[in-house]
Design an enzyme around this catalytic site. Structure first.
Site, short mmCIF file in Angstrom:
data_model
loop_
_atom_site.label_atom_id
_atom_site.label_comp_id
_atom_site.label_asym_id
_atom_site.label_seq_id
_atom_site.Cartn_x
_atom_site.Cartn_y
_atom_site.Cartn_z
N ASP A 233 0.86 -1.21 0.00
CA ASP A 233 0.00 0.00 0.00
C ASP A 233 0.88 1.24 0.00
O ASP A 233 2.08 1.16 0.19
CB ASP A 233 -0.87 0.00 1.26
CG ASP A 233 -0.02 -0.11 2.53
OD1 ASP A 233 0.20 -1.25 2.96
OD2 ASP A 233 0.47 0.92 3.03
N ASP A 235 0.54 3.68 2.26
CA ASP A 235 0.39 4.27 3.60
C ASP A 235 -0.63 5.42 3.55
O ASP A 235 -1.70 5.24 2.96
CB ASP A 235 1.75 4.68 4.17
CG ASP A 235 1.72 4.79 5.69
OD1 ASP A 235 1.10 3.93 6.31
OD2 ASP A 235 2.28 5.74 6.24
N1 ADE Z 1 1.20 1.23 5.80
C1 ADE Z 1 1.75 0.37 6.66
N2 ADE Z 1 2.22 0.80 7.85
C2 ADE Z 1 2.81 -0.08 8.71
N3 ADE Z 1 2.93 -1.39 8.47
C3 ADE Z 1 2.46 -1.85 7.30
N4 ADE Z 1 2.45 -3.08 6.77
C4 ADE Z 1 1.87 -3.01 5.56
N5 ADE Z 1 1.49 -1.75 5.27
C5 ADE Z 1 1.86 -1.00 6.36
#
Ligand code: ADE
Ligand SMILES: CSC[C@H]1O[C@H](OP(=O)(O)O)[C@H](O)[C@@H]1O
Length: 315
Positions: A233, A235
């Site tokens: 992703d 974030d």
């Molecule tokens: N955006 C994110 N923040 C922290 N850990 C993750 N693991 C997968 N995506 C994450």
């Protein structure tokens, strides 16, 4: 098929699987050790001993599921010390770890992989992150370069294997250079948009909740350690997009799992053909613990010596 719950052979590589990666299909199970009890608690999962399927079988891998087989341990409560201690106790020569991460950079797309070389620790000090932080056992290891550059280079030679992606016109990339940085946050909640933007200003490339204390503990065990970060992703830093949700993460896990298997099977096959130099020599870490421990051995209790001997039988 039922397999024994003990194993007498030599173990070469430890693998820690993360979110969505509870076993590797490319491996053929030889034994399943029950969760191991260590002086620092019990491992998060049974330890599966395997070889690469179809391989002659002299190279052995020990696999632990970081969050447990049923994902029972949240990131703050993973028994990191027991997991690393067990891999060291089994005499692994290096540890390969997998982690699902958020991307903090446009160029690192979901489903790309990253071999970070630096860490920014944003955990909150609530995790047990050392074997050498007891009254009666004080030690300070170097952590300037927290990963094994040799191990990362070794993995990087197989970057072409990551061809598979749900969107076929966009191949998955493997990102690697000396500055690539993973931020480790406490969680379990994801970051706010402001935090996510701050991590970008810090120079973060990807973010997870598990590289600390795993990398620190590997270093204290003199184990060459490399994490393969699997992006799921973007974030929360992209103002026009929804911030990360667990649905987005889950949506990319199966593609990432497929690529993790491709990469791991090649790495293991090559290691079985010829053990890489960094595993033969210990990557410059072997023997470093003796210099790192400040407490005089004659002042150590029997209990302390027993703990040290669990990790370093020759200490
Ligand atoms: N955006 C994110 N923040 C922290 N850990 C993750 N693991 C997968 N995506 C994450
Ligand atoms: C479910 S997303 C957050 C979760 O995913 C990562 O786990 P792992 O590193 O074990 O693959 C991240 O660190 C968080 O624990």
């Amino acid at each position: 098929m039922a397999v024994p719950n003990t194993f007498d052979g030599e173990i070469d590589l430890g693998i820690i699987g993360g979110t969505g990666l509870y076993h590797l299909e490319c491996l053929e199970k030889l034994a399943e050790l029950p969760p191991m009890e260590t002086p620092w608690g019990t491992t998060s999962s049974p330890i599966v001993i395997s070889k690469v399927a179809g391989d002659s079988g002299h190279f052995h891998v020990a696999f632990i599921a970081r969050h447990g087989r049923h994902h029972q341990y949240p990131p703050s409560k993973v028994p990191f010390r027991a997991n690393m201690a067990s891999l060291k106790h089994l005499k692994c020569k290096a540890v390969l770890s997998f982690s699902a991460v958020g991307s903090l950079q446009e160029k690192i797309k979901p489903r790309d992989f990253v071999l970070p070389q630096q860490i920014i620790d944003r955990t909150k000090g609530i995790r047990n992150s050392s074997f050498l932080n007891d009254e009666g056992l004080v030690g300070h290891v170097g952590f300037g370069d927290p990963f094994s550059y040799s191990f990362a280079q070794y993995i990087y030679q197989f970057k072409h294997l990551l061809a598979n992606n749900d969107a076929p016109d966009e191949p998955c990339n493997l990102h690697f250079d000396k500055e690539t940085t993973v931020v480790c946050m406490e969680g379990p909640q994801f970051s706010t948009r402001a935090e996510s933007k701050m991590y970008r200003m810090f120079g973060g490339d990807v973010i997870n909740m598990s590289v600390i204390p795993e990398a620190k503990l590997a270093r204290e065990c003199e184990l060459p350690y490399q994490m393969i970060c699997m992006s799921t992703d973007y974030d929360a830093w992209r103002d026009e997009e929804e911030p990360v949700t667990v649905e987005t993460v889950i949506g990319n896990l199966s593609n990432n799992g497929h690529n993790a298997n491709l990469l791991a099977s090649k790495v293991i096959e090559e290691m079985a053909n010829e053990l890489p130099e960094f595993m033969k020599t210990g990557d410059g870490l072997r023997g470093s613990i003796k210099m790192s421990i400040s407490t005089k051995p004659h002042a150590m209790s029997k209990e302390t010596l027993a703990k040290l001997n669990f990790l370093f039988p020759d200490f």
